[in-house]
Design a protein around this motif. Structure first.
Motif, PDB file in Angstrom:
ATOM      1  N   LYS A   1      29.517  41.169  47.601  1.00  0.00           N
ATOM      2  CA  LYS A   1      29.793  42.638  47.609  1.00  0.00           C
ATOM      3  C   LYS A   1      30.251  42.995  46.008  1.00  0.00           C
ATOM      4  CE  LYS A   1      30.745  42.259  52.811  1.00  0.00           C
ATOM      5  NZ  LYS A   1      31.714  42.069  53.209  1.00  0.00           N
ATOM      6  N   VAL A   2      30.238  45.017  46.951  1.00  0.00           N
ATOM      7  CA  VAL A   2      30.703  45.609  45.170  1.00  0.00           C
ATOM      8  C   VAL A   2      31.928  46.037  45.992  1.00  0.00           C
ATOM      9  CG1 VAL A   2      30.660  47.640  44.162  1.00  0.00           C
ATOM     10  CG2 VAL A   2      28.346  46.205  45.121  1.00  0.00           C
ATOM     11  N   LEU A   3      33.006  45.522  45.178  1.00  0.00           N
ATOM     12  CA  LEU A   3      34.562  45.369  45.571  1.00  0.00           C
ATOM     13  C   LEU A   3      34.592  47.357  44.940  1.00  0.00           C
ATOM     14  CD1 LEU A   3      36.402  42.431  44.366  1.00  0.00           C
ATOM     15  CD2 LEU A   3      35.623  43.502  46.920  1.00  0.00           C
ATOM     16  N   ARG A   4      34.346  47.953  43.535  1.00  0.00           N
ATOM     17  CA  ARG A   4      34.670  48.948  43.378  1.00  0.00           C
ATOM     18  C   ARG A   4      33.401  49.676  42.009  1.00  0.00           C
ATOM     19  NH1 ARG A   4      39.667  51.510  40.745  1.00  0.00           N
ATOM     20  NH2 ARG A   4      39.034  53.475  40.319  1.00  0.00           N
ATOM     21  N   GLN A   5      32.835  50.216  41.647  1.00  0.00           N
ATOM     22  CA  GLN A   5      32.267  50.229  40.657  1.00  0.00           C
ATOM     23  C   GLN A   5      32.633  52.040  40.343  1.00  0.00           C
ATOM     24  OE1 GLN A   5      27.985  52.129  42.820  1.00  0.00           O
ATOM     25  NE2 GLN A   5      28.750  51.080  44.526  1.00  0.00           N
ATOM     26  N   GLY A   6      32.358  52.342  39.185  1.00  0.00           N
ATOM     27  CA  GLY A   6      32.945  53.796  38.902  1.00  0.00           C
ATOM     28  C   GLY A   6      32.484  53.686  36.854  1.00  0.00           C
ATOM     29  N   PRO A   7      33.444  54.566  36.690  1.00  0.00           N
ATOM     30  CA  PRO A   7      33.486  54.720  35.438  1.00  0.00           C
ATOM     31  C   PRO A   7      34.944  53.531  34.661  1.00  0.00           C
ATOM     32  CG  PRO A   7      34.111  56.396  36.256  1.00  0.00           C
ATOM     33  CD  PRO A   7      33.717  55.162  37.083  1.00  0.00           C
ATOM     34  N   ALA A   8      33.516  52.801  33.199  1.00  0.00           N
ATOM     35  CA  ALA A   8      34.767  51.548  32.845  1.00  0.00           C
ATOM     36  C   ALA A   8      35.825  51.585  33.104  1.00  0.00           C
ATOM     37  CB  ALA A   8      33.788  51.156  31.033  1.00  0.00           C
ATOM     38  N   GLU A   9      36.603  52.736  32.708  1.00  0.00           N
ATOM     39  CA  GLU A   9      37.778  52.694  32.399  1.00  0.00           C
ATOM     40  C   GLU A   9      38.538  52.959  33.226  1.00  0.00           C
ATOM     41  OE1 GLU A   9      41.555  55.801  30.494  1.00  0.00           O
ATOM     42  OE2 GLU A   9      39.394  56.045  29.977  1.00  0.00           O
ATOM     43  N   ALA A  10      37.975  53.389  34.257  1.00  0.00           N
ATOM     44  CA  ALA A  10      38.850  53.442  35.842  1.00  0.00           C
ATOM     45  C   ALA A  10      38.658  51.690  36.238  1.00  0.00           C
ATOM     46  CB  ALA A  10      37.670  54.386  36.804  1.00  0.00           C
TER      47      ALA A  10
END
Length: 278
Positions: free
Chosen positions: A217-226
């Motif tokens: 599963k995807v735990l989290r996704q977004g901009p690299a810094e975040a």
């Protein structure tokens, strides 16, 4: 930019009931560098295999430019002409007598004549900086050279999306930097890049966006810094934030770096933050 490739509800179980993908949703934006980050066994490689049709999920679908892909012969040919895949072990993809013959396999399989295929081979080998290896048997190459040949084989198909499984695995520091520079040249030429890794430092140094995997599963996704500054999310995948990111955040907190200034992505950028003023 919009999504060029997207997975919706992907589910795949290996024999024995082991879930490699568990209702996974993730999109890849046109022109980006996406790091698919997670520990071994998180489902990263299985996901790449599904993204170019090598593996057929038991549930869910892949969308290419918003249209559902098909696993019939014609559909797979169109799909793989647009979405290339480079496996972690280059030996798994190299099988011909010479480098040129190996790289020509994809273009010939697309139905190009020998002249057009040869032009594609020359272009791909030049792009990877290995034109001098054209007549060399793949088994006589170094590990790094084999990696570049495998990527050249994918590049010769002129894919819009290039998927790479652990692209720097087994390379020394200099070899990894050369490879990443080559991949960046491809991105500037219009390619979209997605790569798997368990290396948070590589993800921070090179990715625009990060998708954190665990348990299919995807735990989290977004901009690299975040994503890479999210200690709780990383801990859920058995990882910790990258060192250069932490140094940059410490520099911000200590007033050495303005709040709106970019965080360091290279060793030299980080060292500059803590160097005495000239």
């Amino acid at each position: 930019m919009g999504l060029i490739l997207a997975a919706e509800g992907l589910t795949y179980r290996y024999p024995g009931g082991i879930a490699a993908l568990d209702g996974l949703d993730l999109g890849i934006e046109r022109g980006e560098r996406l790091a698919i980050l997670g520990p071994n066994g998180a489902g990263k490689t299985t996901f790449l295999l599904a993204l170019n049709g090598t593996l057929r999920p038991q549930a869910g679908r892949i969308l290419l430019d918003g249209a559902a892909t098909a696993h019939d012969r014609a559909g797979l040919r169109r799909w793989r002409s647009r979405v290339g895949l480079v496996l972690q072990e280059a030996d798994d993809q190299l099988f011909a007598a010479t480098v040129a013959e190996d790289v020509s396999f994809g273009p010939l399989n697309l139905g190009l004549d020998e002249g057009a295929a040869a032009a594609r081979v020359a272009e791909a080998l030049a792009a990877l900086g290995i034109a001098e290896l054209a007549d060399r048997p793949p088994h006589m190459l170094s590990h790094g050279q084999k990696k570049r040949v495998a990527i050249a084989g994918a590049v010769a198909m002129r894919p819009e999306v290039l998927l790479l499984d652990e692209p720097t695995a087994g390379l020394d520091g200099q070899g990894a930097q050369r490879l990443l520079a080559t991949l960046e040249d491809l991105r500037r030429g219009g390619a979209t890049l997605a790569f798997t890794t368990h290396d948070v430092d590589l993800a921070w140094a090179w990715a625009d966006r990060v998708a954190l995997f665990e348990g299919g599963k995807v735990l989290r996704q977004g901009p690299a810094e975040a994503v890479l500054a999210d200690r709780a999310a990383l801990a859920g995948a058995g990882l910790a934030p990258p060192l250069l990111l932490e140094l940059g955040l410490a520099a911000r907190a200590g007033g050495r770096l303005a709040a709106d200034a970019p965080l360091p992505r290279t060793r030299d950028q980080a060292l500059a933050l803590f160097s005495p003023p000239a």
